[in-house]
Motif scaffolding. Sequence first.
Motif, PDB file in Angstrom:
ATOM      1  N   PRO A 142       0.822  -1.213   0.000  1.00 45.69           N
ATOM      2  CA  PRO A 142       0.000   0.000   0.000  1.00 45.69           C
ATOM      3  C   PRO A 142       0.859   1.267   0.000  1.00 45.69           C
ATOM      4  N   GLY A 143       0.271   2.324  -0.559  1.00 49.77           N
ATOM      5  CA  GLY A 143       0.798   3.649  -0.314  1.00 49.77           C
ATOM      6  C   GLY A 143       0.391   4.086   1.086  1.00 49.77           C
ATOM      7  N   PHE A 144       0.353   5.381   1.304  1.00 53.98           N
ATOM      8  CA  PHE A 144       0.018   5.877   2.637  1.00 53.98           C
ATOM      9  C   PHE A 144      -1.471   5.667   2.929  1.00 53.98           C
ATOM     10  N   LEU A 193       1.914  12.928   0.800  1.00 53.96           N
ATOM     11  CA  LEU A 193       1.180  12.660  -0.431  1.00 53.96           C
ATOM     12  C   LEU A 193       1.982  12.956  -1.695  1.00 53.96           C
ATOM     13  N   ALA A 194       3.178  13.473  -1.557  1.00 51.52           N
ATOM     14  CA  ALA A 194       3.973  13.839  -2.740  1.00 51.52           C
ATOM     15  C   ALA A 194       4.170  12.689  -3.716  1.00 51.52           C
ATOM     16  N   PRO A 195       4.469  11.456  -3.256  1.00 55.43           N
ATOM     17  CA  PRO A 195       4.689  10.381  -4.228  1.00 55.43           C
ATOM     18  C   PRO A 195       3.413   9.821  -4.850  1.00 55.43           C
ATOM     19  N   HIS A 196       2.248  10.107  -4.267  1.00 56.05           N
ATOM     20  CA  HIS A 196       0.990   9.604  -4.818  1.00 56.05           C
ATOM     21  C   HIS A 196       0.619  10.386  -6.068  1.00 56.05           C
ATOM     22  N   ALA A 197       0.321   9.703  -7.157  1.00 53.73           N
ATOM     23  CA  ALA A 197      -0.230  10.392  -8.322  1.00 53.73           C
ATOM     24  C   ALA A 197      -1.629  10.923  -8.008  1.00 53.73           C
ATOM     25  N   ILE A 198      -2.405  10.121  -7.268  1.00 52.51           N
ATOM     26  CA  ILE A 198      -3.728  10.545  -6.794  1.00 52.51           C
ATOM     27  C   ILE A 198      -3.552  11.053  -5.369  1.00 52.51           C
ATOM     28  N   PRO A 251       4.807  -8.845  -5.440  1.00 49.23           N
ATOM     29  CA  PRO A 251       4.361  -7.671  -4.682  1.00 49.23           C
ATOM     30  C   PRO A 251       3.209  -7.008  -5.431  1.00 49.23           C
ATOM     31  N   ILE A 252       2.103  -6.776  -4.752  1.00 49.38           N
ATOM     32  CA  ILE A 252       0.911  -6.199  -5.372  1.00 49.38           C
ATOM     33  C   ILE A 252       0.745  -4.763  -4.888  1.00 49.38           C
ATOM     34  N   PRO A 253       1.044  -3.757  -5.737  1.00 50.30           N
ATOM     35  CA  PRO A 253       0.884  -2.366  -5.304  1.00 50.30           C
ATOM     36  C   PRO A 253      -0.593  -1.983  -5.205  1.00 50.30           C
ATOM     37  N   ILE A 254      -0.918  -1.254  -4.153  1.00 47.51           N
ATOM     38  CA  ILE A 254      -2.198  -0.548  -4.028  1.00 47.51           C
ATOM     39  C   ILE A 254      -1.822   0.832  -3.508  1.00 47.51           C
ATOM     40  N   ASP A 255      -1.291   1.656  -4.422  1.00 53.57           N
ATOM     41  CA  ASP A 255      -0.491   2.817  -3.992  1.00 53.57           C
ATOM     42  C   ASP A 255      -0.873   4.132  -4.667  1.00 53.57           C
ATOM     43  N   LEU A 256      -2.064   4.189  -5.297  1.00 53.51           N
ATOM     44  CA  LEU A 256      -2.544   5.437  -5.900  1.00 53.51           C
ATOM     45  C   LEU A 256      -1.516   6.028  -6.868  1.00 53.51           C
ATOM     46  N   GLY A 257      -0.828   5.141  -7.588  1.00 53.96           N
ATOM     47  CA  GLY A 257       0.097   5.590  -8.630  1.00 53.96           C
ATOM     48  C   GLY A 257       1.504   5.900  -8.180  1.00 53.96           C
ATOM     49  N   TRP A 258       1.837   5.624  -6.917  1.00 53.84           N
ATOM     50  CA  TRP A 258       3.166   5.943  -6.388  1.00 53.84           C
ATOM     51  C   TRP A 258       4.271   5.304  -7.222  1.00 53.84           C
ATOM     52  N   THR A 259       4.204   3.986  -7.418  1.00 48.98           N
ATOM     53  CA  THR A 259       5.302   3.279  -8.074  1.00 48.98           C
ATOM     54  C   THR A 259       5.206   3.337  -9.607  1.00 48.98           C
ATOM     55  N   ALA A 260       4.229   4.082 -10.126  1.00 49.42           N
ATOM     56  CA  ALA A 260       4.170   4.291 -11.583  1.00 49.42           C
ATOM     57  C   ALA A 260       5.209   5.296 -12.049  1.00 49.42           C
ATOM     58  N   ARG A 261       5.791   6.044 -11.112  1.00 50.72           N
ATOM     59  CA  ARG A 261       6.742   7.099 -11.501  1.00 50.72           C
ATOM     60  C   ARG A 261       8.070   6.487 -11.917  1.00 50.72           C
TER      61      ARG A 261
END
Length: 244
Positions: A169-171, A201-206, A234-244
């Motif tokens: 997860p993201g934050f 929230l900086a790393p979150h795309a959303i 690993p399954i991201p649920i991160d609001l676009g964090w690791t898409a960067r």
Amino acid sequence: MSDRRCALVTGSAGGIGRAVVARLVAEGFDVVACDLRPQDGGVACDLTTREGNRAAVDAALERHGRLDAIVANAGMQHVAPVAEFPEDRWDELIALMLTSPFLLARYAWDALVQAPEGGRFLAMASAHGLVASPFKSAYVSAKHGVVGLVRTLALEGAEAGIVATAICPGFVRTPLVERQLAAQAQAHGLPEDAVLRDVILAPHAIKRLLEPEEVADLVAFLLGPTGRAFSGAPIPIDLGWTAR
């Protein structure tokens, strides 16, 4: 032995763990909720010790005669530069978030092998299992390590029907994140509202926090029939964090 699947959830007293317990109960699981300070009939376990991890597994087997799934969710945080990071705090974080999942898997291995529908092992690895942030050396190291652990468990357990997955997860809106605001404010020299906007929230795309129930939904999916296909990943649920 109960006819219902049994899940052990650590870090169950609040945040993601509490939401996971509620969701799995609703899904028909017998849930053993484990925390250092448990609530609502949970099991008290110090997961920084071998004895505490053994006690958690034993409690599930004694209460329900089986153990089908583990959700290794317990976590903590400490924010400080490497040069100032307390060594004892490093040991504590690694013990809770990397050594504990290993011990839980080790002590529960035979039970997971015997699970009628196949054993499941989920570790709450965080987006910090895939990327890094400053001032979080122990947390990032533990989460990267648990991703590697899950991959190894998946390979070793495949023939026995054990599926192992890391959730990233993201934050999330939890007390752990809320406590970080003050610590990050001090580390970055910023007011707390600026920390939420410009650091958390900086790393979150959303630009929002995840809710604990969203992570619990993913846990329920991964412990369901379709989740059998997600092993060693690993399954991201991160609001676009690791898409960067």
